[in-house]
Design a protein around this motif. Structure first.
Motif, mmCIF file in Angstrom:
data_model
loop_
_atom_site.group_PDB
_atom_site.id
_atom_site.type_symbol
_atom_site.label_atom_id
_atom_site.label_comp_id
_atom_site.label_asym_id
_atom_site.label_seq_id
_atom_site.Cartn_x
_atom_site.Cartn_y
_atom_site.Cartn_z
ATOM 1 N N SER A 23 0.833 -1.199 0.000
ATOM 2 C CA SER A 23 0.000 0.000 0.000
ATOM 3 C C SER A 23 0.871 1.253 0.000
ATOM 4 N N PRO A 24 0.804 2.063 -1.063
ATOM 5 C CA PRO A 24 1.595 3.298 -1.104
ATOM 6 C C PRO A 24 1.205 4.288 0.009
ATOM 7 N N ALA A 25 -0.073 4.345 0.353
ATOM 8 C CA ALA A 25 -0.511 5.250 1.416
ATOM 9 C C ALA A 25 0.074 4.830 2.765
ATOM 10 N N LEU A 26 0.065 3.548 3.025
ATOM 11 C CA LEU A 26 0.638 3.033 4.263
ATOM 12 C C LEU A 26 2.145 3.260 4.291
ATOM 13 N N ARG A 27 2.796 3.093 3.157
ATOM 14 C CA ARG A 27 4.235 3.338 3.048
ATOM 15 C C ARG A 27 4.556 4.775 3.444
ATOM 16 N N SER A 28 3.746 5.708 2.984
ATOM 17 C CA SER A 28 3.943 7.118 3.312
ATOM 18 C C SER A 28 3.728 7.382 4.799
ATOM 19 N N ASP A 29 2.668 6.808 5.358
ATOM 20 C CA ASP A 29 2.378 7.007 6.782
ATOM 21 C C ASP A 29 3.482 6.425 7.665
ATOM 22 N N LEU A 30 3.927 5.232 7.342
ATOM 23 C CA LEU A 30 4.955 4.590 8.161
ATOM 24 C C LEU A 30 6.309 5.289 8.018
ATOM 25 N N SER A 31 6.560 5.911 6.884
ATOM 26 C CA SER A 31 7.815 6.647 6.710
ATOM 27 C C SER A 31 7.918 7.792 7.708
ATOM 28 N N MET A 32 6.780 8.383 8.028
ATOM 29 C CA MET A 32 6.788 9.475 8.997
ATOM 30 C C MET A 32 6.974 8.958 10.426
ATOM 31 N N MET A 33 6.663 7.711 10.671
ATOM 32 C CA MET A 33 6.786 7.113 11.998
ATOM 33 C C MET A 33 8.041 6.244 12.117
ATOM 34 N N ARG A 34 8.957 6.398 11.205
ATOM 35 C CA ARG A 34 10.120 5.514 11.099
ATOM 36 C C ARG A 34 10.957 5.471 12.385
ATOM 37 N N THR A 35 11.290 6.620 12.952
ATOM 38 C CA THR A 35 12.160 6.615 14.136
ATOM 39 C C THR A 35 11.477 5.964 15.338
ATOM 40 N N ALA A 36 10.170 6.170 15.490
ATOM 41 C CA ALA A 36 9.450 5.536 16.589
ATOM 42 C C ALA A 36 9.421 4.017 16.413
ATOM 43 N N LEU A 37 9.242 3.562 15.179
ATOM 44 C CA LEU A 37 9.241 2.122 14.916
ATOM 45 C C LEU A 37 10.613 1.502 15.186
ATOM 46 N N VAL A 38 11.666 2.202 14.810
ATOM 47 C CA VAL A 38 13.030 1.705 15.074
ATOM 48 C C VAL A 38 13.223 1.529 16.574
ATOM 49 N N ASP A 39 12.823 2.533 17.350
ATOM 50 C CA ASP A 39 12.978 2.457 18.805
ATOM 51 C C ASP A 39 12.155 1.314 19.396
ATOM 52 N N LYS A 40 10.914 1.165 18.948
ATOM 53 C CA LYS A 40 10.050 0.100 19.478
ATOM 54 C C LYS A 40 10.588 -1.284 19.143
ATOM 55 N N LEU A 41 11.069 -1.464 17.918
ATOM 56 C CA LEU A 41 11.604 -2.766 17.523
ATOM 57 C C LEU A 41 12.873 -3.102 18.309
#
Length: 96
Positions: A63-81
């Motif tokens: 999903s291109p829309a999801l790709r865009s949304d998750l790109s903005m949350m990238r640093t938070a996802l890195v920290d959580k993982l």
């Protein structure tokens, strides 16, 4: 009498993994497997492939829309993982 150093089994296993160079690949595998739980079931449905190369997690999304949304949350996802695994395994996420 002999004095023996008694270590917990978890410490012995961790020492064995570290000495044989298996600790990092094991943690990388755990992090990739944790994607579905950390990102959520809705994101997992649109995830096709994921792998780590040079401390970067690559995630293929349909999903291109999801790709865009998750790109903005990238640093938070890195920290959580990284917190989920308990070590600093990745420094960035790239969505494709």
């Amino acid at each position: 009498m002999f004095k023996r150093d008694v270590l917990p089994v978890a410490d012995v296993v961790n020492m064995f993994l570290r000495q044989n160079g298996l600790e990092t690949p094991l943690l990388q595998n755990r992090l990739v497997d944790a994607w579905d739980e950390v990102a959520g079931k809705a994101v997992a449905r649109y995830t096709e492939d994921k792998y780590i190369r040079n401390q970067v997690l690559f995630v293929k999304l349909t999903s291109p829309a999801l790709r865009s949304d998750l790109s903005m949350m990238r640093t938070a996802l890195v920290d959580k993982l990284n917190q989920y695994v308990g070590a600093r395994i990745i420094v960035d996420i790239r969505f494709y």
